[in-house]
Design an enzyme around this catalytic site. Structure first.
Site, mmCIF file in Angstrom:
data_model
loop_
_atom_site.group_PDB
_atom_site.id
_atom_site.type_symbol
_atom_site.label_atom_id
_atom_site.label_comp_id
_atom_site.label_asym_id
_atom_site.label_seq_id
_atom_site.Cartn_x
_atom_site.Cartn_y
_atom_site.Cartn_z
ATOM 1 N N ASN A 212 13.017 81.345 65.156
ATOM 2 C CA ASN A 212 13.919 81.599 64.032
ATOM 3 C C ASN A 212 15.043 82.563 64.425
ATOM 4 O O ASN A 212 16.173 82.431 63.949
ATOM 5 C CB ASN A 212 13.132 82.120 62.819
ATOM 6 C CG ASN A 212 12.517 80.969 62.032
ATOM 7 O OD1 ASN A 212 12.782 79.805 62.311
ATOM 8 N ND2 ASN A 212 11.699 81.284 61.055
ATOM 9 N N PHE A 253 22.827 73.250 64.708
ATOM 10 C CA PHE A 253 22.888 74.665 64.309
ATOM 11 C C PHE A 253 24.167 75.355 64.771
ATOM 12 O O PHE A 253 24.198 76.557 64.996
ATOM 13 C CB PHE A 253 21.625 75.431 64.736
ATOM 14 C CG PHE A 253 20.571 75.353 63.678
ATOM 15 C CD1 PHE A 253 19.946 74.150 63.404
ATOM 16 C CD2 PHE A 253 20.238 76.465 62.909
ATOM 17 C CE1 PHE A 253 19.019 74.044 62.377
ATOM 18 C CE2 PHE A 253 19.305 76.361 61.876
ATOM 19 C CZ PHE A 253 18.696 75.143 61.616
ATOM 20 N N CYS A 264 13.234 82.195 55.077
ATOM 21 C CA CYS A 264 12.689 82.443 56.427
ATOM 22 C C CYS A 264 13.636 83.216 57.338
ATOM 23 O O CYS A 264 13.346 84.344 57.723
ATOM 24 C CB CYS A 264 12.316 81.128 57.084
ATOM 25 S SG CYS A 264 10.904 80.368 56.290
ATOM 26 N N LYS A 327 20.480 75.706 50.906
ATOM 27 C CA LYS A 327 20.908 74.570 51.730
ATOM 28 C C LYS A 327 20.674 73.303 50.916
ATOM 29 O O LYS A 327 19.965 73.344 49.902
ATOM 30 C CB LYS A 327 20.158 74.534 53.056
ATOM 31 C CG LYS A 327 18.683 74.209 52.937
ATOM 32 C CD LYS A 327 18.118 74.030 54.336
ATOM 33 C CE LYS A 327 16.764 73.391 54.308
ATOM 34 N NZ LYS A 327 16.194 73.201 55.616
#
Ligand code: UDX
Length: 439
Positions: A212, A253, A264, A327
């Site tokens: 992450n 990304f 998260c 999102k």
């Protein structure tokens, strides 16, 4: 195999249903009665494409049940720990009270030879501590750590077809027993050739936070480039395309815009920094503070940009905000950049109408003082500016010509670099985006 899943939030509910889909007999346990009632009726307590269908299917087989009673976990061979680890209220560290509480409760029901499997994202060192506790209270019961990498919006697919399995195992023969049990749980996934990484507890715990952190860094990297693009007149979207063709970098990304939010990424990088500090290794992660800074700056920049296009003042300006979820394909508004910007605009005097295909109900609870509309058209009525802050397909598909007839001023701010700039400018809109020249 008989399996219990403790904690039926996002992770646990999807995991429980997925394990039943794989053929296991599953009991999902949570303290929240309304949630258990909903799940038992195949109603998802959150928006997740494909999840209700999976619930319906697996409940109908009789292999999946939900309960609020921990005693129902008795007799399961494997017990998955899927409770939340939110950020503590007044500090960066993760709040482990649910993990600790669930482990205590499990200790009351678990028997020697059974395996507790942690899936929650925890600070490195937690599994070793919990394993000691389990061993002390129920000698012969085992613990493994098996992090989960599911993305909201793709939770079912990610759980049934993960890109890797990570097993954090105890050493020696206990490790062999734990591995065998996990292999039995994931038999079909392993048989499909899914890569498997076997490691010690600390490595398994770190895989999740490292992954992450990397994703957050990638997003903030491209957003830092967006800041430079704005200073130089370069175009961040083209830049991302061009560097993304390099296999070593990859295009995923690298979407510049309003940055990352959700339950998260923000809390995980902060908890990781806090844990590094406790371990005396804080220097190793000081770069994550900058990753966080770049990310938060995007929201401020978006508000500035809105003010700029509204002729220098937000006071009394009607602003339509398209998107509230953190999102698309989600109703999750935890640390949502979109909602954060909407609230800022309102606090600074704009008249804000927010819309979202799935997240209005949640948003209204958190920000009741914002005005909500059911559709983009309703939100944009007589607007001085339209901000697209979550890239739902519905908003990508808007017809700029028809949409232009609803607003007062044809000004669009593309917070996610998701719109077709040429089509919007051709329809007479002034187009602004983070990291791109005005169109
Ligand atoms: C993330 C991880 O991807 C997942 O592996 C982990 O298990 C949980 O955390 P999730 O929070 O569902 O999943 O969302 P993700 O798809 O990773 O997006 C996170 C945020 O980054 C969103 O706000 C998204 O809009 C933003 N983002 C993503 C960008 O700003 N740019 C990108 O290029 C990609």
């Amino acid at each position: 195999m008989k399996i219990s899943v403790i904690g039926c939030g996002y992770l646990g509910a999807v995991h429980a249903a997925s394990m039943a889909e794989l053929g296991h007999e599953v009991i999902g346990i949570d303290v929240d009665q309304p949630k258990i009632d909903a799940l038992s009726k195949a109603k998802a307590p959150f928006y997740e494409p494909g999840f209700e269908g999976l619930l319906e299917r697996t409940l109908a087989t009789g292999r999946l049940r939900f309960s609020t009673d921990f005693a129902d976990a008795v007799g399961s061979k494997v017990h998955f720990l899927c409770v939340g680890t939110p950020q503590k209220r007044s500090e960066y560290a993760a709040d482990l009270r649910y993990v600790e509480g669930a482990t205590e409760s499990l200790i009351g029901v678990v028997a020697p030879g059974e395996l507790i499997v942690g899936k929650s994202t925890v600070p490195v060192g937690t599994a070793a501590r919990l394993a000691e506790l389990v061993e002390e209270k129920v000698p012969g019961a085992l613990l493994a750590w098996n992090p989960e990498f599911l993305r909201e919006g793709f939770a079912v697919q990610d759980t049934l077809h993960p890109d890797r399995l990570v097993y954090g195992l105890p050493s020696g023969t206990d490790g062999d027993t734990a591995r065998a049990l996990l292999d039995e749980v994931y038999e079909t996934i392993v048989a499909a050739g899914t890569p498997k990484v076997e490691a010690d507890y600390a490595t398994a715990e770190m895989v999740k936070t490292a992954a992450n952190s990397f994703l957050a860094t990638k997003i903030s990297f491209i957003n830092a480039m967006a800041e430079l693009c704005e200073a130089t007149g370069a175009d961040v979207k083209l830049l991302a395309d061009a560097i993304g063709y390099d296999d070593r970098i990859g295009r995923k990304f690298l979407n510049a815009g309003l940055g990352f939010g959700g339950g998260c990424l923000p809390k995980d990088i902060r908890a990781f920094m806090a844990r590094a500090g406790e371990l005396g290794a804080d220097q190793a992660l000081t770069f994550l503070r900058e990753v966080d800074n770049i990310n938060m700056r995007r929201r401020i920049r978006m508000v500035e940009l809105a003010r700029e296009v509204c002729d220098g003042s937000l006071l009394g300006k009607r602003v339509a905000v398209l998107g509230a979820a953190f999102k698309p394909n989600s109703d999750d508004i935890r640390d949502s950049p979109a909602l954060n910007v909407a609230a800022q605009l309102q606090l600074q005097g704009a008249v804000v109408r927010v819309t979202d295909p799935a997240a209005i109900e949640n948003s209204r609870k958190l920000w009741p003082q914002l005005d909500y509309a059911d559709t983009a058209e309703e939100a944009a009525e007589r607007a001085d500016a339209v901000l697209v802050l979550t890239e739902w397909q519905d908003y990508r598909d808007l017809d700029p010509a028809a949409f232009g007839r609803i607003v007062k001023q044809k000004r669009v701010l593309d917070g996610r670099n998701a719109l077709d700039r040429e089509a919007w400018t051709a329809a007479g809109w002034s187009y602004r985006a983070l990291g791109r020249r005005a169109g």
